[in-house]
Scaffold this active site. Structure first.
Site, PDB file in Angstrom:
ATOM      1  N   LYS A  14       0.822  -1.210   0.000  1.00  6.07           N
ATOM      2  CA  LYS A  14       0.000   0.000   0.000  1.00  6.07           C
ATOM      3  C   LYS A  14       0.859   1.265   0.000  1.00  6.07           C
ATOM      4  CE  LYS A  14      -2.210  -0.319   3.846  1.00  6.07           C
ATOM      5  NZ  LYS A  14      -1.918  -1.517   4.638  1.00  6.07           N
ATOM      6  N   ARG A  90      -9.460   0.666   9.576  1.00  4.86           N
ATOM      7  CA  ARG A  90      -8.981  -0.699   9.763  1.00  4.86           C
ATOM      8  C   ARG A  90     -10.007  -1.554  10.490  1.00  4.86           C
ATOM      9  NH1 ARG A  90      -3.311   0.256   9.427  1.00  4.86           N
ATOM     10  NH2 ARG A  90      -2.051  -1.620   9.530  1.00  4.86           N
ATOM     11  N   ARG A 129      11.739  -6.405   4.158  1.00  2.00           N
ATOM     12  CA  ARG A 129      11.517  -4.968   3.967  1.00  2.00           C
ATOM     13  C   ARG A 129      12.483  -4.127   4.798  1.00  2.00           C
ATOM     14  NH1 ARG A 129       5.561  -2.516   4.312  1.00  2.00           N
ATOM     15  NH2 ARG A 129       5.585  -3.282   6.451  1.00  2.00           N
ATOM     16  N   ARG A 164      11.580  -2.102  10.491  1.00  2.00           N
ATOM     17  CA  ARG A 164      10.543  -1.746  11.460  1.00  2.00           C
ATOM     18  C   ARG A 164      10.434  -2.846  12.500  1.00  2.00           C
ATOM     19  NH1 ARG A 164       5.376  -0.004   8.118  1.00  2.00           N
ATOM     20  NH2 ARG A 164       4.529  -1.392   9.696  1.00  2.00           N
ATOM     21  N   ARG A 175      -0.249  -9.629  12.681  1.00  3.10           N
ATOM     22  CA  ARG A 175      -0.904  -8.530  11.972  1.00  3.10           C
ATOM     23  C   ARG A 175      -1.812  -9.048  10.863  1.00  3.10           C
ATOM     24  NH1 ARG A 175       4.285  -5.891  10.553  1.00  3.10           N
ATOM     25  NH2 ARG A 175       3.294  -4.327   9.281  1.00  3.10           N
TER      26      ARG A 175
HETATM   27  P1  ADP Z   1       1.148  -2.028   8.027  1.00  2.00           P
HETATM   28  O1  ADP Z   1       0.162  -1.593   6.973  1.00  2.00           O
HETATM   29  O2  ADP Z   1       2.394  -2.593   7.471  1.00  2.00           O
HETATM   30  O3  ADP Z   1       0.551  -2.827   9.137  1.00  2.00           O
HETATM   31  P2  ADP Z   1       0.999   0.590   9.231  1.00  2.00           P
HETATM   32  O4  ADP Z   1       2.116   1.551   9.218  1.00  2.00           O
HETATM   33  O5  ADP Z   1      -0.204   0.926   8.463  1.00  2.00           O
HETATM   34  O6  ADP Z   1       1.676  -0.763   8.780  1.00  2.00           O
HETATM   35  O7  ADP Z   1       0.539   0.306  10.736  1.00  2.00           O
HETATM   36  C1  ADP Z   1       1.433  -0.120  11.740  1.00  2.00           C
HETATM   37  C2  ADP Z   1       0.681  -0.358  13.032  1.00  2.00           C
HETATM   38  O8  ADP Z   1       0.068   0.860  13.469  1.00  2.00           O
HETATM   39  C3  ADP Z   1      -0.480  -1.346  12.955  1.00  2.00           C
HETATM   40  O9  ADP Z   1      -0.050  -2.670  13.111  1.00  2.00           O
HETATM   41  C4  ADP Z   1      -1.364  -0.888  14.112  1.00  2.00           C
HETATM   42  O10 ADP Z   1      -0.878  -1.336  15.351  1.00  2.00           O
HETATM   43  C5  ADP Z   1      -1.201   0.611  14.085  1.00  2.00           C
HETATM   44  N1  ADP Z   1      -2.254   1.262  13.257  1.00  2.00           N
HETATM   45  C6  ADP Z   1      -2.087   1.965  12.108  1.00  2.00           C
HETATM   46  N2  ADP Z   1      -3.265   2.404  11.625  1.00  2.00           N
HETATM   47  C7  ADP Z   1      -4.224   1.973  12.489  1.00  2.00           C
HETATM   48  C8  ADP Z   1      -5.638   2.070  12.543  1.00  2.00           C
HETATM   49  N3  ADP Z   1      -6.346   2.708  11.584  1.00  2.00           N
HETATM   50  N4  ADP Z   1      -6.284   1.492  13.587  1.00  2.00           N
HETATM   51  C9  ADP Z   1      -5.609   0.855  14.565  1.00  2.00           C
HETATM   52  N5  ADP Z   1      -4.281   0.701  14.561  1.00  2.00           N
HETATM   53  C10 ADP Z   1      -3.581   1.248  13.545  1.00  2.00           C
END
Ligand code: ADP
Ligand code: ZN
Length: 216
Positions: A14, A90, A129, A164, A175
């Site tokens: 994404k 999410r 990554r 990360r 996840r």
């Molecule tokens: P990825 O898409 O690789 O999981 P992100 O950077 O989008 O990575 O998110 C990393 C972490 O941040 C998620 O695993 C979650 O813990 C938290 N997070 C991000 N966006 C949200 C959201 N909309 N709701 C709840 N937790 C979130």
């Protein structure tokens, strides 16, 4: 002006798609993950609350991210140019909160892109990554498919690359599980609204770009 959401499992690519979409459409790219990580680095109240969830690969509680997102959408760039949401919503309650907010403003989402990548492929990608630590750059590398020219150094800006903390096998598996349970229902939610387009993520970045362009 365009208002987009990109849905996809963690590690589906994404973030990389968002980089060109935000340039091509001159639209603010809003990644809740990036905003949360910035808050963690700066040790803000929000960051301190969010950290334990993120490190375990769990979702941060809805009310925290919903507030964070609404505040971000109030900024001028979003009012003028729209938004590209990456990592939000999410959960169903986040999607409903977003709809409620947009309804109040009398605006709506133009399109939801569902970037689909099989779980096995995601596991391999996440573990390989590496991300540029420069917040202005955030370039993403893949040790096998898209390695940096110099080990551990960003080609674009020369900053250090890092892994990360949540890109390890156990956390990624968790996840993915969370994604299937909590985020996948959004596919149905937006399909019923008639605004969802599914794109199958390809091995080569450019091939996925072409498919996304075709649906936009
Ligand atoms: P990825 O898409 O690789 O999981 P992100 O950077 O989008 O990575 O998110 C990393 C972490 O941040 C998620 O695993 C979650 O813990 C938290 N997070 C991000 N966006 C949200 C959201 N909309 N709701 C709840 N937790 C979130
Ligand atoms: Zn960089």
């Amino acid at each position: 002006m365009i208002r987009l959401i990109i849905l996809g499992a963690p590690g589906s690519g994404k973030g990389s798609q968002c980089k060109w979409i935000k340039e091509d459409y001159n639209v603010p790219h809003i990644s809740t993950g990036d905003i949360l990580r910035k808050n963690i680095a700066e040790e803000t109240k929000l960051g301190i609350k969010a950290k334990s969830f993120i490190d375990k690969g769990e979702l941060v509680p809805d009310e925290l991210v919903i507030d964070l997102l609404k505040n971000r959408l109030e900024e001028n760039d979003c009012k003028e140019r729209g938004f590209l949401l990456d990592g939000f919503p999410r959960t169903l309650s986040q999607a409903e909160a977003l709809d409620e907010y947009l309804n109040e403003k009398g605006i709506s989402i133009d399109k939801v892109i569902n970037l689909h990548v099989p779980d096995e492929e995601i596991m391999v990608r996440a573990i390989n990554r590496r991300t540029c630590e420069n917040p202005e750059c955030k370039e993403i590398y893949h040790l096998v498919y898209n390695p940096p020219k110099v080990d551990g150094v960003c080609d674009k800006c020369g900053s250090k690359l890092f892994t990360r903390k949540d890109d390890n096998e156990e956390t990624v598996r968790n996840r993915l599980h969370v994604y299937h349970e909590q985020t996948e229902p959004l596919i149905k939610y937006y399909t019923e609204k008639g605004i969802l387009a599914t794109v199958i993520g390809q091995e080569k970045f450019e091939d996925t770009v072409a498919l996304v362009k075709a649906v936009l």
